[in-house]
Design a protein around this motif. Structure first.
Motif, mmCIF file in Angstrom:
data_model
loop_
_atom_site.group_PDB
_atom_site.id
_atom_site.type_symbol
_atom_site.label_atom_id
_atom_site.label_comp_id
_atom_site.label_asym_id
_atom_site.label_seq_id
_atom_site.Cartn_x
_atom_site.Cartn_y
_atom_site.Cartn_z
ATOM 1 N N GLN A 1 0.839 -1.204 0.000
ATOM 2 C CA GLN A 1 0.000 0.000 0.000
ATOM 3 C C GLN A 1 0.862 1.238 0.000
ATOM 4 N N TRP A 2 0.354 2.285 -0.614
ATOM 5 C CA TRP A 2 1.079 3.552 -0.616
ATOM 6 C C TRP A 2 1.221 4.086 0.812
ATOM 7 N N PRO A 3 2.395 4.580 1.182
ATOM 8 C CA PRO A 3 2.556 5.224 2.487
ATOM 9 C C PRO A 3 1.632 6.436 2.622
ATOM 10 N N ARG A 4 1.038 6.579 3.808
ATOM 11 C CA ARG A 4 0.075 7.670 4.029
ATOM 12 C C ARG A 4 0.675 8.840 4.790
ATOM 13 N N THR A 5 1.859 8.654 5.341
ATOM 14 C CA THR A 5 2.535 9.711 6.098
ATOM 15 C C THR A 5 4.027 9.669 5.762
ATOM 16 N N PRO A 6 4.753 10.750 6.034
ATOM 17 C CA PRO A 6 6.202 10.714 5.833
ATOM 18 C C PRO A 6 6.871 9.590 6.625
ATOM 19 N N GLN A 7 6.364 9.326 7.823
ATOM 20 C CA GLN A 7 6.946 8.264 8.649
ATOM 21 C C GLN A 7 6.757 6.896 7.982
ATOM 22 N N GLN B 1 11.764 19.355 -8.227
ATOM 23 C CA GLN B 1 10.472 18.683 -8.312
ATOM 24 C C GLN B 1 9.758 18.631 -6.961
ATOM 25 N N TRP B 2 10.550 18.592 -5.895
ATOM 26 C CA TRP B 2 9.937 18.566 -4.558
ATOM 27 C C TRP B 2 9.064 19.795 -4.313
ATOM 28 N N THR B 3 9.478 20.965 -4.832
ATOM 29 C CA THR B 3 8.699 22.196 -4.635
ATOM 30 C C THR B 3 7.302 22.077 -5.225
ATOM 31 N N SER B 4 7.180 21.318 -6.303
ATOM 32 C CA SER B 4 5.890 21.204 -6.974
ATOM 33 C C SER B 4 4.843 20.483 -6.138
ATOM 34 N N ASN B 5 5.258 19.909 -4.999
ATOM 35 C CA ASN B 5 4.290 19.254 -4.118
ATOM 36 C C ASN B 5 3.589 20.215 -3.172
ATOM 37 N N VAL B 6 3.984 21.481 -3.182
ATOM 38 C CA VAL B 6 3.254 22.456 -2.363
ATOM 39 C C VAL B 6 1.807 22.487 -2.856
ATOM 40 N N PRO C 1 7.675 30.092 5.729
ATOM 41 C CA PRO C 1 7.177 28.883 5.055
ATOM 42 C C PRO C 1 7.711 27.568 5.617
ATOM 43 N N TRP C 2 8.873 27.613 6.302
ATOM 44 C CA TRP C 2 9.456 26.369 6.826
ATOM 45 C C TRP C 2 9.165 26.164 8.307
ATOM 46 N N LYS C 3 8.157 26.875 8.835
ATOM 47 C CA LYS C 3 7.776 26.633 10.232
ATOM 48 C C LYS C 3 7.027 25.306 10.332
ATOM 49 N N ALA C 4 6.980 24.732 11.526
ATOM 50 C CA ALA C 4 6.288 23.462 11.744
ATOM 51 C C ALA C 4 4.838 23.578 11.289
ATOM 52 N N GLY C 5 4.389 22.608 10.529
ATOM 53 C CA GLY C 5 3.021 22.627 10.005
ATOM 54 C C GLY C 5 2.924 23.174 8.604
ATOM 55 N N GLY C 6 3.954 23.898 8.157
ATOM 56 C CA GLY C 6 3.957 24.428 6.802
ATOM 57 C C GLY C 6 4.285 23.337 5.796
ATOM 58 N N GLU C 7 3.791 23.493 4.571
ATOM 59 C CA GLU C 7 4.004 22.447 3.570
ATOM 60 C C GLU C 7 5.482 22.280 3.228
ATOM 61 N N HIS D 1 7.945 22.834 5.163
ATOM 62 C CA HIS D 1 8.551 22.170 6.316
ATOM 63 C C HIS D 1 8.368 20.658 6.187
ATOM 64 N N THR D 2 7.164 20.237 5.860
ATOM 65 C CA THR D 2 6.875 18.796 5.707
ATOM 66 C C THR D 2 7.680 18.192 4.561
ATOM 67 N N ILE D 3 7.693 18.895 3.428
ATOM 68 C CA ILE D 3 8.379 18.399 2.228
ATOM 69 C C ILE D 3 9.876 18.293 2.458
ATOM 70 N N ASP D 4 10.485 19.363 2.947
ATOM 71 C CA ASP D 4 11.937 19.388 3.084
ATOM 72 C C ASP D 4 12.425 18.573 4.281
ATOM 73 N N THR D 5 11.575 18.390 5.289
ATOM 74 C CA THR D 5 11.935 17.483 6.382
ATOM 75 C C THR D 5 12.044 16.053 5.862
ATOM 76 N N LEU D 6 11.142 15.684 4.954
ATOM 77 C CA LEU D 6 11.210 14.335 4.379
ATOM 78 C C LEU D 6 12.492 14.162 3.563
ATOM 79 N N VAL D 7 12.829 15.180 2.764
ATOM 80 C CA VAL D 7 14.089 15.126 2.013
ATOM 81 C C VAL D 7 15.254 14.886 2.986
#
Length: 439
Positions: A168-174, A204-209, A228-234, A236-242
């Motif tokens: 199944q596709w992962p539903r969260t970064p974790q 390409q990661w930016t395009s996920n905003v 934009p990189w505060k906790a909860g921001g998109e 932040h989520t994208i670049d934390t995963l990177v």
């Protein structure tokens, strides 16, 4: 197809985050490039500038022109493929000689479109028919029509993921990180390939905003001192995963030696499990699988690992927009080409891309998305100009690879620093720039 095609993906983002550019080669008349009523009354020659040098070289565009001539027999279409499209066309636009039809370069500020391009018609009229029309809207008029669009997500090798026991596709970064760890432990594949050296795939990661929160206005909401990189921001989520993918060692051994062209065959052959790319990449990976004697059916595409109300979302972003030069001496023929190419040529279908025409069906390449009820989010462009200004003033470059290369270097210990400090610096620069940009 090679890197020429692959650059499309990065230019989708670059077009969103344009920089102010050219000065222009004289005042434009503002004359509308109206669609001709009778094909037999349109004649003459037009030159079409294109970044798709591969389609010029292999004769594909000539074949399109031959089909076009069945409808418009009195129009001669000449193509000019340009390798450094952005750099060269930007220079040409300081004159009046930049073709009759061209892809709008990312270097042209949206507010300057009326200086360089002929309006194609009122927004209400074109928006009813075409996706992405707000991308080129200025003062109620549309100045370009997208060749096609692309969805954003991860291209992956289904066989490798299955071998790792992931069904199944992962539903969260974790969950995504756990899946990559399973791939590392149970297969010989590189779980995630950064394409660090070529650089442009990192954009390409930016395009996920917009994908993370299913918000079509997510990019518009960057227009201000919003950290934009505060906790909860998109971002932040994208670049934390990177960062975490790299920090946990789930990438190639040496990012400085990656190779884009080779990576396609590696993913198709199961040596690489996953890469972040636009859906334009699917047909390239399938082609690489065929060339290697593998199975194109092993190529999959999954959305960013985040859900809202139990559903995945994927942003749709526009490819290059075709426009008519404000200085064209044959606007009716130029407009005829754009309309035919967009509506009748079958180009987007052959590319496995999202059609600009709203009534056209989604491509077979996105069948997995359709089958799994992924929601498509067409990104708003309402505040693009201000976001551009802030990004440029902050010297961050959401449409450039540099800051994510620095992020990866920080995560792998090649550069000093912590993720917390890295984000704090980005937020500080963004917010300071936002207080002066556009003023």
């Amino acid at each position: 197809m090679g890197k020429t095609k692959s650059l499309t993906g990065v230019l989708l983002t670059a077009a969103m985050l344009a920089v102010a550019g050219c000065s222009g080669g004289g005042a434009a008349s503002g004359e509308t490039a109206a669609a001709p009523a009778d094909p037999n009354e349109v004649s003459g020659e037009i030159k079409v500038l294109t970044h798709r040098t591969d389609l010029v070289q292999n004769g594909a565009l000539k074949r399109y022109a031959a089909e076009f001539n069945k409808v418009y027999p009195k129009v001669k279409v000449e193509f000019e493929g340009i390798t450094d499209y952005e750099g060269e066309v930007k220079i040409r636009m300081n004159t009046k000689a930049y073709g009759d039809v061209l892809m709008i370069p990312a270097a042209v500020s949206k507010s300057d479109y009326p200086k360089f391009f002929a309006p194609l018609g009122p927004t209400a009229e074109l928006a009813a028919k075409y996706r992405f029309s707000d991308k080129t809207e200025v003062a109620g008029k549309v100045y370009g029509i997208a060749q096609f669009g692309t969805a954003n997500g991860f291209v992956y090798n289904k066989a490798v993921w299955k071998k790792a026991g992931i069904t199944q596709w992962p539903r969260t970064p974790q969950e995504f990180l756990a899946a990559l760890k399973a791939i590392e432990g149970r297969t010989d594949a590189v779980p995630y390939y950064t394409n660090f050296k070529d650089g442009w795939p990192l954009v390409q990661w930016t395009s996920n905003v917009g994908s993370v929160t299913c918000d079509a206005k997510a990019t518009d909401e960057l227009a201000g001192p919003v950290s934009p990189w505060k906790a909860g921001g998109e971002l932040h989520t994208i670049d934390t995963l990177v960062h975490d993918i790299v920090k946990q060692g789930l990438i190639e051994k040496d990012p400085t030696t990656t190779n884009w062209e080779r990576s396609k065959a590696m993913l198709a052959g199961g040596e690489i499990a996953t890469m972040m790319l636009g859906s334009w990449s699917i047909t390239q990976m399938q082609g690489a699988a065929k060339e290697a004697g593998g199975s194109p059916a092993d190529i999959g595409f999954m959305p960013f690992p985040a859900q809202k109300d139990g559903k995945f979302c994927a942003t749709l972003v526009s490819d290059y927009q075709q426009a008519v030069s404000a200085h064209s001496g044959n606007k009716p023929a130029a407009r005829a080409w754009i309309d035919w190419f967009t509506d009748k040529s079958g180009y987007s279908e052959r590319e496995g891309a999202v059609p600009a025409v709203k009534s056209a069906p989604m491509p077979a390449t996105l069948k997995d998305f359709a089958d799994n009820d992924v929601s498509f989010v067409e990104r708003s462009e309402a505040r693009t100009a201000l976001v551009n200004d802030i990004d440029n003033a902050a010297e961050i470059g959401l449409n450039k690879p540099d800051y994510r290369q620095k992020l990866i270097d920080t995560a792998r210990g090649a550069q000093d620093g912590s993720l917390q400090n890295f984000f704090a610096d980005l937020n500080k620069r963004w917010d300071e720039a936002a207080r002066t940009a556009g003023s």
